[in-house]
Design a protein around this motif. Structure first.
Motif, short mmCIF file in Angstrom:
data_model
loop_
_atom_site.label_atom_id
_atom_site.label_comp_id
_atom_site.label_asym_id
_atom_site.label_seq_id
_atom_site.Cartn_x
_atom_site.Cartn_y
_atom_site.Cartn_z
N HIS A 142 -4.05 -5.51 3.66
CA HIS A 142 -5.32 -4.81 3.88
C HIS A 142 -5.90 -4.20 2.59
CE1 HIS A 142 -8.23 -2.46 6.17
NE2 HIS A 142 -7.88 -1.40 5.49
N ASP A 168 -13.65 -0.50 6.38
CA ASP A 168 -12.97 -1.69 6.88
C ASP A 168 -13.93 -2.77 7.36
OD1 ASP A 168 -10.65 -0.48 6.24
OD2 ASP A 168 -10.10 0.08 8.29
N HIS A 174 -9.44 -4.58 0.42
CA HIS A 174 -10.38 -3.57 -0.09
C HIS A 174 -10.72 -3.84 -1.56
CE1 HIS A 174 -11.15 -0.72 3.09
NE2 HIS A 174 -9.88 -0.60 3.39
ZN ZN Z 1 -9.16 0.19 5.10
#
Ligand code: ZN
Ligand code: KG4
Length: 353
Positions: free
Chosen positions: A129, A319, A133
């Motif tokens: 994850h 996100d 980013h």
């Molecule tokens: Zn995040």
């Protein structure tokens, strides 16, 4: 032919071609998102379903998050393809976040991605994850290539890293306790703002005086590390001592001063890291990268040093699946694919050099 054989052959073809249209899935916390990304840089479409239900609990309820991801995923798949006018047959690979995050939330997206990859004989690309980013910056700035320095500030992570190549980083410093996003959310909660409060605190701070109140800055023996537990506790103690009316009367000044102190800690360490490494490119990543003061302060400071500064647009900071499609492309080109046994990894460490 078995799935493994089909996917391996497809991976080799794509690596030879150096091109891929990736369908990506993100479901590590409370946002479900899907995107179609071409060659790691071009977002063909990106759709999102945010779970507003958690606001009333003041934080994400994992069970509810998993259930809502499951409900959203098939609708989003139809939407992301429909919006782009793309058929499933045109998709070359499936990328998905497999960690870190909430285990049930991750499993919802991962199971969906595995089923799709298996049904179509497509490569499955499990991604980190936070690497996602960082990669949001490749979408923002088509000319950006590793190596560069990056400050990652999200709800769960705060770290300074040198991005050595597309798929590996060197950590220069990280938080000893809370993440910057948690500090923002805690401050916002004290001020009575809805969860997640970072962006509300940012808005309130625009009307306040950043010099009105003094908050403590953490002093650590390793100056590239961070600590936000002290400032959080200090704000809680102030609130207890002076009471609700005081909080209400001074909310803009408190928001501005609290934000200013957090941003100073982040910028001091970022500037020192750049001074030490001499790198001439610096990127900002993660949900807190949407913070207006942090963006402005770093942009100004790096412009004065002739360092090229990149920050994703606010929608790409929080996100989203577009960033997962970006890192998915680079992992695929390295041959880093998963299989049907790939599991969710809630505490997945960053891939280091
Ligand atoms: Zn995040
Ligand atoms: O990266 P992200 O979307 O989720 C995680 O991976 O954790 O980050 C969410 C965090 C939350 O703490 C949220 O309050 C914070 O990013 N955030 C902000 C702003 N927008 C989002 N914090 C400060 N200022 C903002 N404008």
């Amino acid at each position: 032919m078995s799935y493994a054989t089909l996917a391996a052959a497809a991976t080799e073809r794509l690596r030879e071609r150096g091109e891929a249209l990736i369908l990506s899935v993100e479901s590590s916390c409370d946002d479900t998102s899907m995107a179609l990304v071409r060659n790691g840089r071009e977002v063909v479409s990106c759709v999102m379903s945010s779970q507003l239900v958690h606001a009333r609990f003041g934080g994400v309820v994992p069970e509810i998050a998993s259930r809502q991801h499951v409900e959203a995923l098939s609708h989003l798949a139809a939407e992301v393809l429909g919006e782009a006018g793309v058929e499933l047959d045109d998709v070359d690979a499936i990328a998905v976040t497999y960690g870190p995050g909430l285990v049930g939330a991750l499993l919802s997206g991962l199971s969906f991605a595995k089923a799709l990859a298996f049904a179509r004989g497509l490569p499955l690309v499990p991604v980190h994850h936070i690497m996602g980013h960082i990669s949001a910056n490749y979408i923002e700035d088509p000319g950006l290539e590793p190596p560069f320095l990056c400050l990652v500030v999200s709800g769960g992570h705060t770290l300074l890293a040198r991005i050595e190549d597309y798929t590996r980083v060197r950590i220069l410093g990280s938080t000893r306790d809370d993440a910057a996003g948690e500090a923002f959310d805690k401050g916002a909660r004290i001020l009575g703002l809805p969860y997640p409060g970072g962006k509300h605190l940012d808005t309130l701070a625009k009307k306040g005086d950043p010099g009105a109140f003094a908050f403590p800055k953490a002093k650590l023996d390793s100056p590239l590390d961070f600590s936000f537990s002290g400032i959080k506790t200090d704000f809680m103690q102030k609130a207890r001592k002076y009471g609700d009316q005081w909080l209400l009367d001074n909310r803009c000044d408190l928001a501005a001063s609290y934000q200013y102190t957090i941003v100073s800690m982040l910028t001091d360490a970022s500037l020192l890291a750049q001074e030490r490494t001499g790198d001439t490119r610096f990127a900002l990543a993660g949900g807190v990268a949407a913070n207006s003061l942090l963006r402005e302060t770093l942009a100004k400071a790096f412009a004065a040093r002739s360092v090229r500064f990149t920050v994703p647009s606010p929608a790409l900071c929080t996100d989203n699946a577009a960033m997962i499609g970006s890192i998915g492309f680079y992992e695929l080109m390295e041959g880093h694919t998963g299989n049907l046994s790939t599991n969710a990894s809630p505490h997945l460490p960053l891939p280091r050099v």
